[in-house]
Scaffold this motif. Structure first.
Motif, mmCIF file in Angstrom:
data_model
loop_
_atom_site.group_PDB
_atom_site.id
_atom_site.type_symbol
_atom_site.label_atom_id
_atom_site.label_comp_id
_atom_site.label_asym_id
_atom_site.label_seq_id
_atom_site.Cartn_x
_atom_site.Cartn_y
_atom_site.Cartn_z
ATOM 1 N N UNK A 103 8.523 3.079 -4.155
ATOM 2 C CA UNK A 103 8.113 4.220 -3.349
ATOM 3 C C UNK A 103 9.263 5.217 -3.323
ATOM 4 N N UNK A 104 8.935 6.485 -3.402
ATOM 5 C CA UNK A 104 9.958 7.535 -3.319
ATOM 6 C C UNK A 104 10.789 7.412 -2.044
ATOM 7 N N UNK A 105 10.166 6.954 -0.980
ATOM 8 C CA UNK A 105 10.859 6.854 0.316
ATOM 9 C C UNK A 105 11.680 5.575 0.445
ATOM 10 N N UNK B 279 0.885 -1.169 0.000
ATOM 11 C CA UNK B 279 0.000 0.000 0.000
ATOM 12 C C UNK B 279 0.925 1.221 0.000
ATOM 13 N N UNK B 280 0.803 2.043 -1.038
ATOM 14 C CA UNK B 280 1.638 3.247 -1.161
ATOM 15 C C UNK B 280 0.840 4.470 -0.736
ATOM 16 N N UNK B 281 1.475 5.424 -0.073
ATOM 17 C CA UNK B 281 0.892 6.757 -0.029
ATOM 18 C C UNK B 281 0.900 7.232 -1.465
ATOM 19 N N UNK B 282 -0.216 7.728 -1.951
ATOM 20 C CA UNK B 282 -0.275 7.939 -3.400
ATOM 21 C C UNK B 282 0.594 9.105 -3.865
ATOM 22 N N UNK B 283 1.052 9.947 -2.960
ATOM 23 C CA UNK B 283 2.010 10.984 -3.366
ATOM 24 C C UNK B 283 3.460 10.468 -3.313
ATOM 25 N N UNK B 284 3.629 9.208 -2.923
ATOM 26 C CA UNK B 284 4.991 8.662 -2.818
ATOM 27 C C UNK B 284 5.290 7.566 -3.834
ATOM 28 N N UNK C 108 10.647 15.540 -2.445
ATOM 29 C CA UNK C 108 9.415 15.339 -3.204
ATOM 30 C C UNK C 108 9.736 14.600 -4.501
ATOM 31 N N UNK C 109 8.886 13.633 -4.827
ATOM 32 C CA UNK C 109 9.104 12.873 -6.065
ATOM 33 C C UNK C 109 8.811 13.768 -7.258
#
Lengths: 344, 344
Positions: free
Chosen positions: B175-177, B157-162, B328-329
């Protein structure tokens, strides 16, 4: 015992922190060798040259030319291997370039970099360099590789045409194939079993036939163990002819691309399913036609399997006459084209 | 029990393979719901709408406008959650857009996609959809998320901004993180401990103050639980104003960028150390100055920590007056700017 040639090019691994600024200096470049000898004091003999000394983000095709000419003028037989120290920002691009130019080289060439300046806590530069030395001395594999320790303490060895850019947040490199070519464990190379063999050039014979030496000195080809076929395409010694690289995103407006400088070719890297937008007003096909009318070759990557079903948009793109490249990273595709379009 | 709203937008998850061509059809879109009901036959009530029906690579800011207006016109209180089905090619971009617009939404919104058309062996579409249903019914977390099964059989499950773009060879999202926000295990959500909290907006107050509803109907803001501050920047209902996105590579020639269409802003994503080329003839600084002279705002991303030492080239870039975006991606930065520059 033959020496290892170390080619210093700058980057963080050759930089110094002064106040809040990190930059290359003439003195800091050689610090790596000094620290290595203090720490390991082994019998490794090094020869060191420094054809360029810059942060790798400032590297352009001009410096690539200097580096490639430098390598082509060497007598590889004099060395056990070559280590190129580099900055991490464009490490994947230079890795792809050197990996493509010297894919059949007769000795191991290893590119390394550092996350932080040498001596700072957490810097992996010395460890990367040490493992490059160990790889050359013990692995008995020729070719071009890149070594960069990850944040789990592993020391991956990448095929240098497969390493792709570092993530902007985690600063971790990745392999195009999703697997490492191998790892250094206790300073020994351990290959990854069943490492994928990519059929990169399935559909373009061009990419399979060009080779990498100067036309003026064909004997170098034998020295570097390149096949010296009569149909070899030889690099002309400079990277003057430019390749324009495009990445898609929703809303990409092709009218923002000015072709008046007449790049020799466009490389359009695509979404992961080998697609791009074909909607009116945002269409890759209209842009490819415009390039075609201007005599600019148009490459798209990365396609997977030429027999697979295609998305409707991909099928339209392929049918419009673009040249598909298969199973190739953005960096490797760019490197191939920049070499190919700077051949005589 | 409230219903789940399913917003179909097309993509592979709504596509059919005919011969060797994959494309969306009106009938294939609804097949997902038909197959779900046949397979699970549970008590989940769905309401289904289909504001657009295209392959996601063909999505432009026009379709984003349709989707966002569709969401803003809903009464969220009627639903337990919303599932948006989408193509995988631009999933990360639409995820970032919806995640930015609806970051404070009062119900869970989950984007899903499929690697292969439903019914094909190895297709993960139904499993992604099933887990989105389970997430909405059991997790009790509001916000915007993206679910896409990986090649290890895990259901991240991704945070959709990541979530960032899928790899072109392995077809795996990242994931960006570098971490998943959580995973679905046996159809239950398990959060990742110590998931990184990013200080995205450390240096731009703009990004913290804009909000996401139509100026004509401010009451919607309360309905969606947005803070309705007096200094809210409100989306104008369209994405007409364009943001020009640039990725660096060695040899990038800024003269190939035509600014005559006057984009509202440039987003220059950078190498991983937050650098770009400052060498004469290839200099980001000269290009940023040109944009400045034309009244085009110039953003650079992604910087990490504003107190850290900077590379000489980064320091020069920041000092030239560009606007730095932190942690930020590329997708999230683009989404933020496209919303911000289409606000009244």
């Amino acid at each position: 015992m033959k020496k290892i040639l170390v080619i210093l090019t700058g980057g963080t691994i050759g930089s110094k922190v002064e106040g809040k600024i990190i930059n290359t200096t003439a003195a800091s470049s050689y610090r790596l060798l000094q620290l290595y000898n203090e720490k390991y004091a082994d019998d490794t003999g090094f020869e060191v040259i420094q054809p360029i000394n810059i942060l790798s983000e400032n590297l352009t095709p001009v410096e690539w030319g200097v580096l490639c000419n430098c390598l082509l003028e060497l007598d590889f037989e004099k060395y056990q291997g070559i280590i190129i120290t580099h900055g991490s920002d464009t490490l994947s691009y230079t890795s792809a370039l050197i990996g493509t130019m010297f894919e059949n080289c007769s000795i191991p060439i290893v590119l390394v970099a550092s996350n932080l300046a040498l001596g700072l806590p957490g810097s992996n530069g010395m460890n990367n360099f040490r493992n490059a030395v160990c790889f050359i001395k013990s692995s008995d594999i020729n070719g071009v590789f890149t070594i960069f320790e990850n944040n789990k303490g592993e020391i991956p060895v990448y095929l240098s045409t497969h390493i792709v850019e570092s993530d902007p947040f985690t600063d971790q490199f990745r392999s195009f194939t999703g697997k490492y070519f191998g790892k250094m464990i206790d300073e020994k190379f351990v290959a990854t079993e069943n490492y994928p063999c990519l059929m990169e050039s399935d559909d373009i014979s061009l990419a399979e036939t060009y080779h990498h030496t100067k036309p003026s000195d064909i004997s170098l080809a034998q020295k570097h163990q390149y096949p010296a076929k009569s149909d070899d395409i030889l690099w002309n010694g400079n990277f003057d002819n430019k390749i324009l690289l495009i990445h898609p995103y929703p809303g990409l407006n092709y009218n923002n691309i000015d072709l008046s400088s007449k790049p020799k070719a466009v490389l359009h890297y695509m979404y992961h399913s080998a697609t791009a937008c074909t909607t009116d007003g945002y269409s890759i096909i209209d842009f490819a036609k415009k390039c075609n009318d201007l005599g600019i070759d148009f490459y798209c990557a990365s396609f997977k399997n030429k027999d697979a079903a295609l998305y409707d948009s991909s099928a339209k793109i392929v049918n419009s006459g673009v040249i598909p490249l298969y199973n190739i990273s953005c960096e490797a595709a760019y490197a191939k084209l920049i070499i190919m379009y700077n051949a005589d």
